[in-house]
Design a protein around this motif. Sequence first.
Motif, PDB file in Angstrom:
ATOM      1  N   LYS A   1     -27.006 -37.681-113.801  1.00 18.37           N
ATOM      2  CA  LYS A   1     -26.808 -39.157-113.611  1.00 18.37           C
ATOM      3  C   LYS A   1     -28.251 -39.914-113.424  1.00 18.37           C
ATOM      4  O   LYS A   1     -28.645 -39.579-112.509  1.00 18.37           O
TER       5      LYS A   1
ATOM      6  N   THR B   1     -31.015 -42.143-111.562  1.00 19.83           N
ATOM      7  CA  THR B   1     -30.882 -42.763-110.145  1.00 19.83           C
ATOM      8  C   THR B   1     -31.731 -43.985-110.174  1.00 19.83           C
ATOM      9  O   THR B   1     -32.888 -43.974-110.950  1.00 19.83           O
TER      10      THR B   1
ATOM     11  N   GLU C   1     -24.034 -49.536-109.979  1.00 20.20           N
ATOM     12  CA  GLU C   1     -22.955 -48.462-109.627  1.00 20.20           C
ATOM     13  C   GLU C   1     -22.066 -49.151-111.027  1.00 20.20           C
ATOM     14  O   GLU C   1     -21.442 -48.257-111.943  1.00 20.20           O
TER      15      GLU C   1
ATOM     16  N   GLN D   1     -26.900 -44.052-110.680  1.00 24.22           N
ATOM     17  CA  GLN D   1     -26.557 -43.662-109.025  1.00 24.22           C
ATOM     18  C   GLN D   1     -27.705 -44.546-108.478  1.00 24.22           C
ATOM     19  O   GLN D   1     -28.928 -44.175-108.574  1.00 24.22           O
TER      20      GLN D   1
ATOM     21  N   GLU E   1     -29.701 -45.646-105.010  1.00 25.46           N
ATOM     22  CA  GLU E   1     -30.035 -45.071-103.704  1.00 25.46           C
ATOM     23  C   GLU E   1     -30.966 -46.172-103.128  1.00 25.46           C
ATOM     24  O   GLU E   1     -32.100 -46.652-103.829  1.00 25.46           O
TER      25      GLU E   1
END
Length: 207
Positions: free
Chosen positions: A5, A7, A26, A31, A33
């Motif tokens: 996925k 990021t 999301e 993903q 971070e």
Amino acid sequence: MSDTKPTVFVVDDDASVRESLKLLIESAGWQPETFGSGQEFLAHPRMLAPSCLVLDIGLPDLNGCDLQKAVADRADMPIIFITGCGDVSTIVRAMKAGAVDFLTKPLVGDVLLSAIRNALDRSCAALGDAEHLRALRDSYASLSRREREVMALVVAGRLNKQAGGELGISEITVKAHRGRMMRKMNADSLPELVRMAGRLGTRFDVA
């Protein structure tokens, strides 16, 4: 790589911005971070997967442009700058240094998502290109010394007979080395081999 996925890294010292961007990212299926400072982001292990960086230009410890310099070798991680003030000189400097977009706060969700999507497409392309180059270097590393010599002469435009004369071997032997070299390099034609030599960046100069 295709099963990973993508990021989206977010570096912003405003916790509310980080939280809202995390939820937005999301919702798009990526993903997130998030990091509150440039140093915190740099301490995160590097990853070889589709990714991009949404970066606030005005960070307290390490500003966005300085962080951009620190990760300049990560062509597979395009940078989208975000800022609360659109300083033209800063924008120009960031874009010249390779940023793919520069968005002004308050951010418009659809605009940011579109920018992220474009950045992730670039990331996938860069990763694919890097993988192809690694495979090409592995193929070249598998060649014998004589096969590399033959490759250099072939790329330089020498005919088999000419290559044999320069190497002090027969034309038939040159053909044999050339055939093995082409198979190891996975080259279907001379033009393709020349392109491979260009990608490798190896010196193929022949006197």
